[in-house]
Design a protein around this motif. Sequence first.
Motif, PDB file in Angstrom:
ATOM      1  N   MET A   1       0.826  -1.205   0.000  1.00 49.82           N
ATOM      2  CA  MET A   1       0.000   0.000   0.000  1.00 49.82           C
ATOM      3  C   MET A   1       0.864   1.261   0.000  1.00 49.82           C
ATOM      4  O   MET A   1       0.498   2.266  -0.607  1.00 49.82           O
ATOM      5  CB  MET A   1      -0.942   0.001   1.201  1.00 49.82           C
ATOM      6  CG  MET A   1      -2.112  -0.951   1.069  1.00 49.82           C
ATOM      7  SD  MET A   1      -3.131  -0.597  -0.389  1.00 49.82           S
ATOM      8  CE  MET A   1      -3.684   1.074  -0.040  1.00 49.82           C
ATOM      9  N   MET A   2       1.994   1.205   0.687  1.00 52.71           N
ATOM     10  CA  MET A   2       2.894   2.353   0.709  1.00 52.71           C
ATOM     11  C   MET A   2       3.391   2.662  -0.706  1.00 52.71           C
ATOM     12  O   MET A   2       3.295   3.803  -1.177  1.00 52.71           O
ATOM     13  CB  MET A   2       4.079   2.073   1.622  1.00 52.71           C
ATOM     14  CG  MET A   2       5.102   3.205   1.665  1.00 52.71           C
ATOM     15  SD  MET A   2       6.618   2.744   2.541  1.00 52.71           S
ATOM     16  CE  MET A   2       7.348   1.576   1.389  1.00 52.71           C
ATOM     17  N   ARG A   3       3.903   1.637  -1.393  1.00 52.97           N
ATOM     18  CA  ARG A   3       4.400   1.833  -2.752  1.00 52.97           C
ATOM     19  C   ARG A   3       3.261   2.176  -3.716  1.00 52.97           C
ATOM     20  O   ARG A   3       3.423   3.010  -4.615  1.00 52.97           O
ATOM     21  CB  ARG A   3       5.125   0.571  -3.232  1.00 52.97           C
ATOM     22  CG  ARG A   3       6.487   0.360  -2.583  1.00 52.97           C
ATOM     23  CD  ARG A   3       7.459   1.416  -3.058  1.00 52.97           C
ATOM     24  NE  ARG A   3       8.793   1.216  -2.535  1.00 52.97           N
ATOM     25  CZ  ARG A   3       9.434   2.069  -1.756  1.00 52.97           C
ATOM     26  NH1 ARG A   3       8.841   3.205  -1.389  1.00 52.97           N
ATOM     27  NH2 ARG A   3      10.655   1.829  -1.348  1.00 52.97           N
ATOM     28  N   PHE A   4       2.105   1.562  -3.522  1.00 52.77           N
ATOM     29  CA  PHE A   4       0.978   1.845  -4.406  1.00 52.77           C
ATOM     30  C   PHE A   4       0.523   3.296  -4.259  1.00 52.77           C
ATOM     31  O   PHE A   4       0.278   3.979  -5.260  1.00 52.77           O
ATOM     32  CB  PHE A   4      -0.186   0.908  -4.101  1.00 52.77           C
ATOM     33  CG  PHE A   4      -1.433   1.228  -4.880  1.00 52.77           C
ATOM     34  CD1 PHE A   4      -1.507   0.963  -6.238  1.00 52.77           C
ATOM     35  CD2 PHE A   4      -2.526   1.813  -4.253  1.00 52.77           C
ATOM     36  CE1 PHE A   4      -2.650   1.280  -6.967  1.00 52.77           C
ATOM     37  CE2 PHE A   4      -3.667   2.130  -4.971  1.00 52.77           C
ATOM     38  CZ  PHE A   4      -3.729   1.854  -6.328  1.00 52.77           C
ATOM     39  N   CYS A   5       0.416   3.783  -3.037  1.00 56.10           N
ATOM     40  CA  CYS A   5      -0.013   5.166  -2.807  1.00 56.10           C
ATOM     41  C   CYS A   5       0.977   6.157  -3.401  1.00 56.10           C
ATOM     42  O   CYS A   5       0.578   7.169  -3.999  1.00 56.10           O
ATOM     43  CB  CYS A   5      -0.182   5.423  -1.311  1.00 56.10           C
ATOM     44  SG  CYS A   5      -1.633   4.624  -0.579  1.00 56.10           S
ATOM     45  N   GLU A   6       2.260   5.879  -3.236  1.00 51.32           N
ATOM     46  CA  GLU A   6       3.279   6.766  -3.798  1.00 51.32           C
ATOM     47  C   GLU A   6       3.164   6.845  -5.318  1.00 51.32           C
ATOM     48  O   GLU A   6       3.168   7.932  -5.896  1.00 51.32           O
ATOM     49  CB  GLU A   6       4.674   6.260  -3.414  1.00 51.32           C
ATOM     50  CG  GLU A   6       5.010   6.419  -1.941  1.00 51.32           C
ATOM     51  CD  GLU A   6       6.321   5.765  -1.565  1.00 51.32           C
ATOM     52  OE1 GLU A   6       6.827   6.028  -0.470  1.00 51.32           O
ATOM     53  OE2 GLU A   6       6.839   4.962  -2.382  1.00 51.32           O
ATOM     54  N   ASN A   7       3.036   5.688  -5.961  1.00 54.58           N
ATOM     55  CA  ASN A   7       2.989   5.660  -7.421  1.00 54.58           C
ATOM     56  C   ASN A   7       1.630   6.101  -7.962  1.00 54.58           C
ATOM     57  O   ASN A   7       1.557   6.645  -9.064  1.00 54.58           O
ATOM     58  CB  ASN A   7       3.339   4.257  -7.924  1.00 54.58           C
ATOM     59  CG  ASN A   7       4.816   3.945  -7.790  1.00 54.58           C
ATOM     60  OD1 ASN A   7       5.633   4.400  -8.588  1.00 54.58           O
ATOM     61  ND2 ASN A   7       5.177   3.180  -6.771  1.00 54.58           N
ATOM     62  N   LEU A   8       0.563   5.890  -7.204  1.00 51.91           N
ATOM     63  CA  LEU A   8      -0.740   6.413  -7.595  1.00 51.91           C
ATOM     64  C   LEU A   8      -0.707   7.937  -7.612  1.00 51.91           C
ATOM     65  O   LEU A   8      -1.271   8.579  -8.518  1.00 51.91           O
ATOM     66  CB  LEU A   8      -1.814   5.926  -6.623  1.00 51.91           C
ATOM     67  CG  LEU A   8      -3.231   6.489  -6.841  1.00 51.91           C
ATOM     68  CD1 LEU A   8      -3.771   6.046  -8.200  1.00 51.91           C
ATOM     69  CD2 LEU A   8      -4.168   6.048  -5.720  1.00 51.91           C
ATOM     70  N   SER A   9      -0.038   8.514  -6.633  1.00 50.74           N
ATOM     71  CA  SER A   9       0.094   9.969  -6.581  1.00 50.74           C
ATOM     72  C   SER A   9       0.891  10.484  -7.775  1.00 50.74           C
ATOM     73  O   SER A   9       0.497  11.454  -8.436  1.00 50.74           O
ATOM     74  CB  SER A   9       0.774  10.389  -5.277  1.00 50.74           C
ATOM     75  OG  SER A   9       0.892  11.782  -5.186  1.00 50.74           O
ATOM     76  N   LEU A  10       2.013   9.829  -8.084  1.00 47.87           N
ATOM     77  CA  LEU A  10       2.829  10.221  -9.237  1.00 47.87           C
ATOM     78  C   LEU A  10       2.037  10.093 -10.530  1.00 47.87           C
ATOM     79  O   LEU A  10       2.080  10.977 -11.393  1.00 47.87           O
ATOM     80  CB  LEU A  10       4.089   9.354  -9.307  1.00 47.87           C
ATOM     81  CG  LEU A  10       5.117   9.523  -8.187  1.00 47.87           C
ATOM     82  CD1 LEU A  10       6.235   8.502  -8.336  1.00 47.87           C
ATOM     83  CD2 LEU A  10       5.684  10.931  -8.183  1.00 47.87           C
ATOM     84  N   MET A  11       1.310   8.976 -10.662  1.00 49.83           N
ATOM     85  CA  MET A  11       0.513   8.756 -11.862  1.00 49.83           C
ATOM     86  C   MET A  11      -0.553   9.832 -12.031  1.00 49.83           C
ATOM     87  O   MET A  11      -0.786  10.343 -13.127  1.00 49.83           O
ATOM     88  CB  MET A  11      -0.150   7.379 -11.798  1.00 49.83           C
ATOM     89  CG  MET A  11      -0.908   6.982 -13.061  1.00 49.83           C
ATOM     90  SD  MET A  11      -2.274   5.857 -12.710  1.00 49.83           S
ATOM     91  CE  MET A  11      -3.515   7.011 -12.094  1.00 49.83           C
ATOM     92  N   SER A  12      -1.204  10.188 -10.933  1.00 49.89           N
ATOM     93  CA  SER A  12      -2.272  11.192 -10.983  1.00 49.89           C
ATOM     94  C   SER A  12      -1.730  12.562 -11.370  1.00 49.89           C
ATOM     95  O   SER A  12      -2.350  13.287 -12.171  1.00 49.89           O
ATOM     96  CB  SER A  12      -2.992  11.264  -9.631  1.00 49.89           C
ATOM     97  OG  SER A  12      -3.579  10.019  -9.303  1.00 49.89           O
ATOM     98  N   ILE A  13      -0.584  12.930 -10.807  1.00 51.22           N
ATOM     99  CA  ILE A  13       0.036  14.210 -11.166  1.00 51.22           C
ATOM    100  C   ILE A  13       0.404  14.222 -12.650  1.00 51.22           C
ATOM    101  O   ILE A  13       0.146  15.205 -13.370  1.00 51.22           O
ATOM    102  CB  ILE A  13       1.289  14.472 -10.307  1.00 51.22           C
ATOM    103  CG1 ILE A  13       0.911  14.659  -8.834  1.00 51.22           C
ATOM    104  CG2 ILE A  13       2.048  15.690 -10.824  1.00 51.22           C
ATOM    105  CD1 ILE A  13       0.067  15.882  -8.557  1.00 51.22           C
TER     106      ILE A  13
END
Length: 264
Positions: free
Chosen positions: A104-116
């Motif tokens: 979840m930590m890695r997913f949240c980080e990369n979800l944020s990057l993807m969204s930006i």
Amino acid sequence: MAIKSRFRKYGAFISLAARQAITNKTVLCGGIFLLLILLLTYNQLWTVIGKDSADPSINATFLWYLLFGELIILSAPKVERILEQDIKSGTLAYYLNKPVSFFMMRFCENLSLMSINFVSLGLAGTLTAWLLTPQTPFTWPQFPLIVSLVYLSSLINLLLYTAVGFSSLWLEHTKTLAMAVQRLAFIFGGAIFPLSIYPEWFVDIARWTPFYSLYYLTIKLSYDFSAADVSRALGLNCLWLAFIIGFIIWAYRTMQKRVNVYGG
């Protein structure tokens, strides 16, 4: 209280990654520059092709199709490389003992990057495509739903590369597999040109891959929008989403067992 605390922790990962992505303007500008070059190049190509075509709207059709396809491709961070490094270096063993889920930590980080990436590329690409071809192949009331489905495809694409990253549990390197997935997206997903231009036997093969709904069925809504097509794209994408999540859960549990048994 425990649920609220958990949301705060993962929200902090999302917020921190977003700030880092916004601060790193070089990467953002590089992605936007690449997208604009693609749009300008293909616009010139299809403008020339359109002169000899009976359909004067071919330029707008393919340009918006290309934009939505590239949004899915370019917005995805290199999550598979991060996960491979975490697994090969043993970094994940450190996080598994922490009160947060490593996945979840890695997913949240990369979800944020993807969204930006998705928002910045989407704004720049939409403005450029509209300036180049004001006559859109869709109606503007349809636009929010199309963008929402493209974002869903970007999310599934992120999870697909997450699954590729977890495959480093069995593979020496995931770079080749990630490149293969990207090439298959171009071939079976019609990320550059619609599958409608290919032979029917080829389309029949593509239907059995996740790329068919992830890319083609979703981005073809830009020029062929209907409630039936929306339902079909959404249904197939949700089916593949469940399959990918199932693999990730199985791979993550396998990884946890290996760390517990072998100590990393």
